[in-house]
Scaffold this motif. Structure first.
Motif, PDB file in Angstrom:
ATOM      1  N   SER A   1      36.911  -0.088  39.186  1.00 24.76           N
ATOM      2  CA  SER A   1      35.909  -0.157  40.244  1.00 24.76           C
ATOM      3  C   SER A   1      35.181   1.176  40.258  1.00 24.76           C
ATOM      4  O   SER A   1      35.816   2.230  40.222  1.00 24.76           O
ATOM      5  CB  SER A   1      36.555  -0.411  41.604  1.00 24.76           C
ATOM      6  OG  SER A   1      37.147  -1.674  41.634  1.00 24.76           O
TER       7      SER A   1
ATOM      8  N   MET B   1      34.334  -3.978  28.762  1.00 21.71           N
ATOM      9  CA  MET B   1      34.544  -4.475  30.119  1.00 21.71           C
ATOM     10  C   MET B   1      33.352  -5.324  30.548  1.00 21.71           C
ATOM     11  O   MET B   1      32.240  -5.144  30.067  1.00 21.71           O
ATOM     12  CB  MET B   1      34.707  -3.304  31.089  1.00 21.71           C
ATOM     13  CG  MET B   1      35.740  -2.259  30.687  1.00 21.71           C
ATOM     14  SD  MET B   1      37.424  -2.800  30.901  1.00 21.71           S
ATOM     15  CE  MET B   1      37.640  -2.511  32.647  1.00 21.71           C
TER      16      MET B   1
ATOM     17  N   CYS C   1      44.409  -6.453  29.299  1.00 18.64           N
ATOM     18  CA  CYS C   1      44.275  -6.477  30.750  1.00 18.64           C
ATOM     19  C   CYS C   1      43.757  -5.129  31.219  1.00 18.64           C
ATOM     20  O   CYS C   1      44.177  -4.086  30.728  1.00 18.64           O
ATOM     21  CB  CYS C   1      45.635  -6.772  31.375  1.00 18.64           C
ATOM     22  SG  CYS C   1      45.585  -6.880  33.163  1.00 18.64           S
TER      23      CYS C   1
ATOM     24  N   HIS D   1      32.602  -3.811  39.976  1.00 18.98           N
ATOM     25  CA  HIS D   1      33.979  -4.172  39.634  1.00 18.98           C
ATOM     26  C   HIS D   1      33.991  -4.755  38.221  1.00 18.98           C
ATOM     27  O   HIS D   1      33.294  -5.741  37.947  1.00 18.98           O
ATOM     28  CB  HIS D   1      34.532  -5.188  40.639  1.00 18.98           C
ATOM     29  CG  HIS D   1      34.566  -4.653  42.033  1.00 18.98           C
ATOM     30  ND1 HIS D   1      35.629  -3.930  42.518  1.00 18.98           N
ATOM     31  CD2 HIS D   1      33.648  -4.715  43.031  1.00 18.98           C
ATOM     32  CE1 HIS D   1      35.381  -3.581  43.756  1.00 18.98           C
ATOM     33  NE2 HIS D   1      34.184  -4.040  44.100  1.00 18.98           N
TER      34      HIS D   1
ATOM     35  N   SER E   1      41.181  -3.215  34.699  1.00 20.60           N
ATOM     36  CA  SER E   1      40.161  -3.335  35.736  1.00 20.60           C
ATOM     37  C   SER E   1      39.693  -1.942  36.129  1.00 20.60           C
ATOM     38  O   SER E   1      40.406  -0.953  35.951  1.00 20.60           O
ATOM     39  CB  SER E   1      40.698  -4.087  36.953  1.00 20.60           C
ATOM     40  OG  SER E   1      41.775  -3.392  37.534  1.00 20.60           O
TER      41      SER E   1
ATOM     42  N   HIS F   1      36.325  -5.929  34.660  1.00 21.28           N
ATOM     43  CA  HIS F   1      37.602  -6.372  34.091  1.00 21.28           C
ATOM     44  C   HIS F   1      37.477  -6.388  32.574  1.00 21.28           C
ATOM     45  O   HIS F   1      36.386  -6.600  32.037  1.00 21.28           O
ATOM     46  CB  HIS F   1      37.985  -7.767  34.603  1.00 21.28           C
ATOM     47  CG  HIS F   1      38.485  -7.745  35.998  1.00 21.28           C
ATOM     48  ND1 HIS F   1      37.652  -7.881  37.089  1.00 21.28           N
ATOM     49  CD2 HIS F   1      39.721  -7.557  36.489  1.00 21.28           C
ATOM     50  CE1 HIS F   1      38.375  -7.789  38.200  1.00 21.28           C
ATOM     51  NE2 HIS F   1      39.632  -7.591  37.859  1.00 21.28           N
TER      52      HIS F   1
ATOM     53  N   THR G   1      32.452  -8.263  37.033  1.00 19.31           N
ATOM     54  CA  THR G   1      32.854  -9.525  37.652  1.00 19.31           C
ATOM     55  C   THR G   1      32.390  -9.644  39.106  1.00 19.31           C
ATOM     56  O   THR G   1      32.338 -10.735  39.656  1.00 19.31           O
ATOM     57  CB  THR G   1      34.380  -9.687  37.602  1.00 19.31           C
ATOM     58  OG1 THR G   1      34.988  -8.555  38.230  1.00 19.31           O
ATOM     59  CG2 THR G   1      34.867  -9.808  36.158  1.00 19.31           C
TER      60      THR G   1
END
Length: 80
Positions: free
Chosen positions: A54, A8, A50, A23, A52, A25, A11
């Motif tokens: 947090s 990851m 894909c 955060h 994400s 991605h 971003t």
């Protein structure tokens, strides 16, 4: 369940008083990857295209230690 590793990239970082919201991605590129697969991000993007995450950090020793653009491995293993 088998262990899983994701790659990851940070971003965005939001500062909220004494905490930071990080955060992440899943790694990816806007351009194509080398055909020979020599880019490690290519391997991770192929199997985890894909994603994400947090995460809010409240540990004072970690505040300000992360930067946008840095990449991290996240290892997942079943708890309990």
């Amino acid at each position: 369940m088998a262990a899983m590793r994701a790659k990851m990239q940070i971003t965005r970082i939001e500062k909220h008083g004494d905490t930071e919201a990080l955060h992440f991605h899943a790694v990816s590129r806007s351009s194509s990857y080398p055909a020979d697969g020599s880019d490690e991000d290519n391997t991770y993007a192929k199997f985890s295209p894909c994603g994400s995450l947090s995460l809010t950090v409240a540990n004072p020793a970690l505040i300000g230690k992360f930067e946008v653009g840095e990449k991290y491995y996240l290892d997942f293993s079943k708890a309990g």
